[in-house]
Design a protein around this motif. Structure first.
Motif, PDB file in Angstrom:
ATOM      1  N   ASP A 239       3.610  -4.474  23.853  1.00 39.53           N
ATOM      2  CA  ASP A 239       4.514  -3.707  22.998  1.00 39.53           C
ATOM      3  C   ASP A 239       3.974  -3.566  21.580  1.00 39.53           C
ATOM      4  OD1 ASP A 239       6.230  -3.339  25.078  1.00 39.53           O
ATOM      5  OD2 ASP A 239       7.680  -4.867  24.445  1.00 39.53           O
ATOM      6  N   LEU A 240       3.100  -4.480  21.177  1.00 39.54           N
ATOM      7  CA  LEU A 240       2.472  -4.329  19.863  1.00 39.54           C
ATOM      8  C   LEU A 240       1.678  -3.034  19.790  1.00 39.54           C
ATOM      9  CD1 LEU A 240       1.194  -7.940  19.071  1.00 39.54           C
ATOM     10  CD2 LEU A 240       3.019  -6.690  17.882  1.00 39.54           C
ATOM     11  N   VAL A 387      11.770  -2.452   2.257  1.00 35.42           N
ATOM     12  CA  VAL A 387      12.886  -1.565   2.579  1.00 35.42           C
ATOM     13  C   VAL A 387      12.740  -1.021   3.996  1.00 35.42           C
ATOM     14  CG1 VAL A 387      13.982   0.639   2.001  1.00 35.42           C
ATOM     15  CG2 VAL A 387      13.371  -0.965   0.190  1.00 35.42           C
ATOM     16  N   ALA A 388      11.524  -0.652   4.374  1.00 36.62           N
ATOM     17  CA  ALA A 388      11.303  -0.121   5.718  1.00 36.62           C
ATOM     18  C   ALA A 388      11.662  -1.158   6.780  1.00 36.62           C
ATOM     19  CB  ALA A 388       9.842   0.320   5.875  1.00 36.62           C
ATOM     20  N   LEU A 389      11.246  -2.397   6.582  1.00 37.41           N
ATOM     21  CA  LEU A 389      11.578  -3.448   7.539  1.00 37.41           C
ATOM     22  C   LEU A 389      13.077  -3.698   7.589  1.00 37.41           C
ATOM     23  CD1 LEU A 389       8.728  -6.020   6.775  1.00 37.41           C
ATOM     24  CD2 LEU A 389       9.108  -4.883   8.970  1.00 37.41           C
ATOM     25  N   MET A 404       7.999  -8.507  15.812  1.00 39.26           N
ATOM     26  CA  MET A 404       7.103  -7.418  16.192  1.00 39.26           C
ATOM     27  C   MET A 404       6.879  -6.465  15.019  1.00 39.26           C
ATOM     28  SD  MET A 404       6.333  -8.017  19.376  1.00 39.26           S
ATOM     29  CE  MET A 404       5.823  -6.482  20.138  1.00 39.26           C
ATOM     30  N   LEU A 405       7.939  -6.141  14.283  1.00 42.35           N
ATOM     31  CA  LEU A 405       7.814  -5.201  13.176  1.00 42.35           C
ATOM     32  C   LEU A 405       6.937  -5.756  12.059  1.00 42.35           C
ATOM     33  CD1 LEU A 405      11.456  -3.795  12.809  1.00 42.35           C
ATOM     34  CD2 LEU A 405       9.518  -2.801  14.031  1.00 42.35           C
ATOM     35  N   CYS A 406       6.978  -7.074  11.858  1.00 37.25           N
ATOM     36  CA  CYS A 406       6.162  -7.682  10.799  1.00 37.25           C
ATOM     37  C   CYS A 406       4.665  -7.521  11.074  1.00 37.25           C
ATOM     38  CB  CYS A 406       6.508  -9.165  10.653  1.00 37.25           C
ATOM     39  SG  CYS A 406       8.117  -9.456   9.887  1.00 37.25           S
ATOM     40  N   LEU A 410       1.701  -3.457   9.643  1.00 30.13           N
ATOM     41  CA  LEU A 410       0.361  -3.529   9.035  1.00 30.13           C
ATOM     42  C   LEU A 410      -0.481  -2.294   9.327  1.00 30.13           C
ATOM     43  CD1 LEU A 410      -0.330  -7.323   9.668  1.00 30.13           C
ATOM     44  CD2 LEU A 410       0.572  -6.219   7.602  1.00 30.13           C
ATOM     45  N   PRO A 411      -0.661  -1.870  10.592  1.00 36.17           N
ATOM     46  CA  PRO A 411      -1.405  -0.625  10.798  1.00 36.17           C
ATOM     47  C   PRO A 411      -0.686   0.589  10.222  1.00 36.17           C
ATOM     48  CG  PRO A 411      -0.473  -1.418  12.874  1.00 36.17           C
ATOM     49  CD  PRO A 411      -0.327  -2.518  11.870  1.00 36.17           C
TER      50      PRO A 411
END
Length: 447
Positions: A239-240, A387-389, A404-406, A410-411
């Motif tokens: 899923d990454l 803010v996005a997270l 997963m979001l953290c 990054l990319p």
């Protein structure tokens, strides 16, 4: 909550006394007052806008026997909104403040005479279906009111600190929680020329944000969870990759609008008169709204809830149309002289992008797909990872997607970090023709 660059620097607080416990306790009193009043101002403007919304989109078409979602009614209302906003910007003292395309979330205080016009334009835009959120104008209004109010009460509180507290309070009120304000101000505390630890510097903004969010909750507002998703659960390695694809493509899609922004702004402002380019903006928004339908109108929060209520109702082809129309509407609204912020429409775009990604990649859990779409679009438009997270997790109401979001952020950040921001800079303005002088400017008179 970007054109807002969410991490825009707050004007630095001049050197002053250390943040002792006694000073923090004393300053907490104006922080609470600012928090409560900022939330009430936001609530009042939203309430008035809702009443105008009812007239434009429910009562008036019903009395005329017209369907409020018919393409020609959408076109009519948005065109009329553009004309009304243009008249206010042209004729009302203060001209509704600076062009929101040139401003960030960290607002400088405006003259009080500017605020009525700015408030009217904000309410017209919110009620008329313009694809902008309230964040930039309401922050400017609250900062200006807070500085004027506290300055009359006490000279001991620096104006820069008052402005920072009003920004924090308004962010807390907009999102219904002080968490967003805490994340934003974590990146700003270096601007505060005061001693003490990180939490000493965050204390007062958090007091203001907390007071604002509690007040918002009490009056029935806030940025509530929207999605009925099952919890994502334990992270899956594959899923990454899939999530990164969704986030990166969503960010790249949003950057198309970011790069078109100065070109569209220049095209509208070539008309050189606020009534002309804002009225034309209303016409273009009306055409886009007629194509995309009601779901592509307004700031996007309620429309995000509508999308998420039954994702199966929106096939990939329809989601693609929604994305294209909404991005165009955001760029046009932000370019044509309307006053408003870009974060809330960016959230809607992220929801649509995530649903499209989930439909095209059925192996990816829908909650993670939507969170990744929001992450990518908000990252590109707001240019703030915190803010996005926060918004991505808040909208899907599932903290299990956070690990997963953290990593996925990054990319996605590599896609946006060297791109231009969704902001009209002085260099951009230098390439545009100056606006036509207004009548009192030609005669040398002032208001």
């Amino acid at each position: 909550m970007p054109g807002p660059t969410a991490a825009s620097p707050v004007p630095a607080t001049p050197p002053g006394p250390q943040l002792t416990v006694r000073r923090l306790v004393l300053l907490a009193i104006p922080a609470i007052v600012i928090g409560v009043l900022s939330a009430l101002t936001l609530w009042l403007l939203n309430a008035i806008a809702d009443r105008i919304d009812d007239v434009l989109w429910t009562n008036l078409p019903k009395s005329l026997g017209i369907a409020s979602d018919s393409p020609w009614w959408i076109f009519t209302v948005l065109t009329a909104t553009g004309i009304a906003v243009g008249l206010v910007v042209w004729l009302v003292p203060g001209h509704a403040g600076p062009d929101s395309a040139t401003t960030e979330l960290a607002a400088t205080p405006l003259k009080l005479s500017v605020l009525p016009g700015l408030a009217v334009v904000l309410m017209l835009s919110l009620a008329g279906g313009v694809s902008l959120g309230p964040e930039n104008p309401i922050i400017a209004i609250n900062v200006s009111l807070a500085v004027a109010l506290v300055a009359r009460m006490s000279k001991a509180v620096p104006a820069q600190l008052i402005g920072a507290l009003a920004i924090s309070a308004t962010i807390g009120a907009l999102f219904g929680t002080p968490v967003a304000a805490a994340l934003v101000f974590t990146g700003m505390v270096g601007e505060f020329k005061m001693g003490g630890s990180l939490w000493d510097k965050l204390f007062l903004p958090l007091v203001a944000a907390g007071a604002g969010s509690v007040t918002t909750y009490l009056v029935g507002g806030g940025f509530g969870a929207q999605a009925p998703f099952d919890p994502y659960g334990a992270p899956q390695p594959f899923d990454l990759l899939l999530g990164s694809v969704v986030a990166c493509l969503a960010a790249a899609f949003a950057l198309v609008g970011v790069y078109l922004f100065p070109l569209v702004h220049r095209a509208f402002h070539a008309l050189r008169h606020p009534l002309l380019f804002t009225a034309l903006g209303g016409v273009v928004l009306g055409i886009l709204g007629a194509i995309g339908g009601p779901i592509t109108l307004f700031k996007g929060l309620d429309q995000s809830e509508q999308l998420l209520a039954d994702p199966g109702d929106y096939p990939p082809a329809q989601l693609t149309v929604i994305l294209l129309v909404k991005l165009a509407a955001l760029v046009v609204a932000a370019s044509a002289g309307f006053r408003g912020g870009r974060i809330f429409p960016a959230v809607f775009l992220g929801v649509a992008a995530g649903l499209l990604g989930g439909a095209l990649l059925p192996g990816l859990a829908l909650s993670l797909a939507v969170a990744c779409g929001i992450l990518g679009v908000v990252l590109a438009i707001a240019r703030d990872g915190w803010v996005a997270l926060f918004v991505a997790v808040a909208l899907v109401d599932d903290v299990t997607v956070l690990p997963m979001l953290c990593i996925i952020v990054l990319p996605a950040w590599l896609i946006v970090t060297r791109a231009r921001e969704m902001l009209i800079t002085p260099e951009d303005l230098a390439r545009e023709l100056p606006p036509a002088p207004l009548p009192w400017e030609r005669s040398g008179s002032t208001r």
